[in-house]
Scaffold this active site. Sequence first.
Site, PDB file in Angstrom:
ATOM      1  CB  THR A 143     -40.590   6.795 -33.628  1.00  0.00           C
ATOM      2  OG1 THR A 143     -41.093   8.066 -34.052  1.00  0.00           O
ATOM      3  CG2 THR A 143     -39.159   6.639 -34.099  1.00  0.00           C
ATOM      4  CE  LYS A 185     -39.012  10.977 -35.646  1.00  0.00           C
ATOM      5  NZ  LYS A 185     -40.234  10.585 -34.925  1.00  0.00           N
ATOM      6  CE  LYS A 214     -38.673   4.707 -29.884  1.00  0.00           C
ATOM      7  NZ  LYS A 214     -40.095   4.880 -30.237  1.00  0.00           N
TER       8      LYS A 214
END
Length: 365
Positions: free
Chosen positions: A169, A244, A312
């Site tokens: 990711t 995502k 994050k």
Amino acid sequence: MMDLVPQMVPRQLRRLGQQSHDNGKDQRQPEQDHGQTTQAGRNRGEHCPVRYRGLAPRAIAGKQAGMTEPRNVSMIGLGVMGGPIARHLGKAGHALTIYNRSPERRDRWLADNPELSPRVAATPAEAADGADVVITCVGNDDDLADVVLGPNGVFTTLRKRGLHIDHTTASARIARQIGVEARDKEVLCVDAPMTGSQIGAEKGTLTLMCGGRPDAIAAAMPIFEAYTSRVVHIGKSGAGQTAKMANQICIAGIVAGLAEAVRFAQASHLDTDKVYEAISGGAAQSWQMDNRWKTMADDEFDFGFAVDWMRKDLGLAMDEGRGLGVSLPITALVNQFYAEVQAIGGGRWDTSALVRRLPHPGKRK
């Protein structure tokens, strides 16, 4: 060496896209589980399978196509997601090479998988040398740039028409950069971040949202068969990462609402199991509710997707939003809530630990 892209794939893709258009609403399936087991199902030892789905004309039905053929596959990154993926690849019959920057984690993976005998590479470049497919699953943009684009990176040795799949990711920016480098080196490239958590990785039921050219997606599908239950081709390079981000934005809001609902029920002296039974059958139902309501009520967080990683991910989403001129006020607020969880030592707790920042009515002094 045989080209990775099956000759009949373009026709198959067109046919699948046409079927999706023809069937319309009949193609939709319940969205209750996303490849994982619900709380009720877990209690019964069941798993709710989810088939491959996509958006026409990019829908791909990999497991239905029967195209699996052993490949030379290298796995870079053996963490909580990459480790299970490597195991599934080895058990699927692919010739496996592994690389991990931490030797301790690599050695632990080898000890946990004695039935597999992978080649162990000393660098990402060595892992890519002779590979048909290289998969990366590392921590962040800097890690990804190092293992793929660095002086000892994947792209220094990966052959022409070889395939790079990235499950990290990361930002859409680094995904697009890798896509440009891949094009210049005549390498196929897919950014394919995952959802489904550690449970999905262990069971081989991950959902992937993919960015890249159609020929790259087609080449990746036989590899994805080993560890996914759903693959969706979103668009060009970087589109998987952007999707995502949308996923994480949704999760952040849902978990924040769920945390407040749990504390509200507890403060009202309600039986939280009965509340779950009542509301999980209606519009409030979600994967987070099915899998995290009980553990939040029981104050259990030593598992799952860490708060540090969620922060994050939300940071990536907010950065992308600023570039797009999109306001994400709820995401920014929940991100600060997670900072509070980090401040009390919960950086490695599951994201459902968001409830910890709210006073527990049964623990008042």
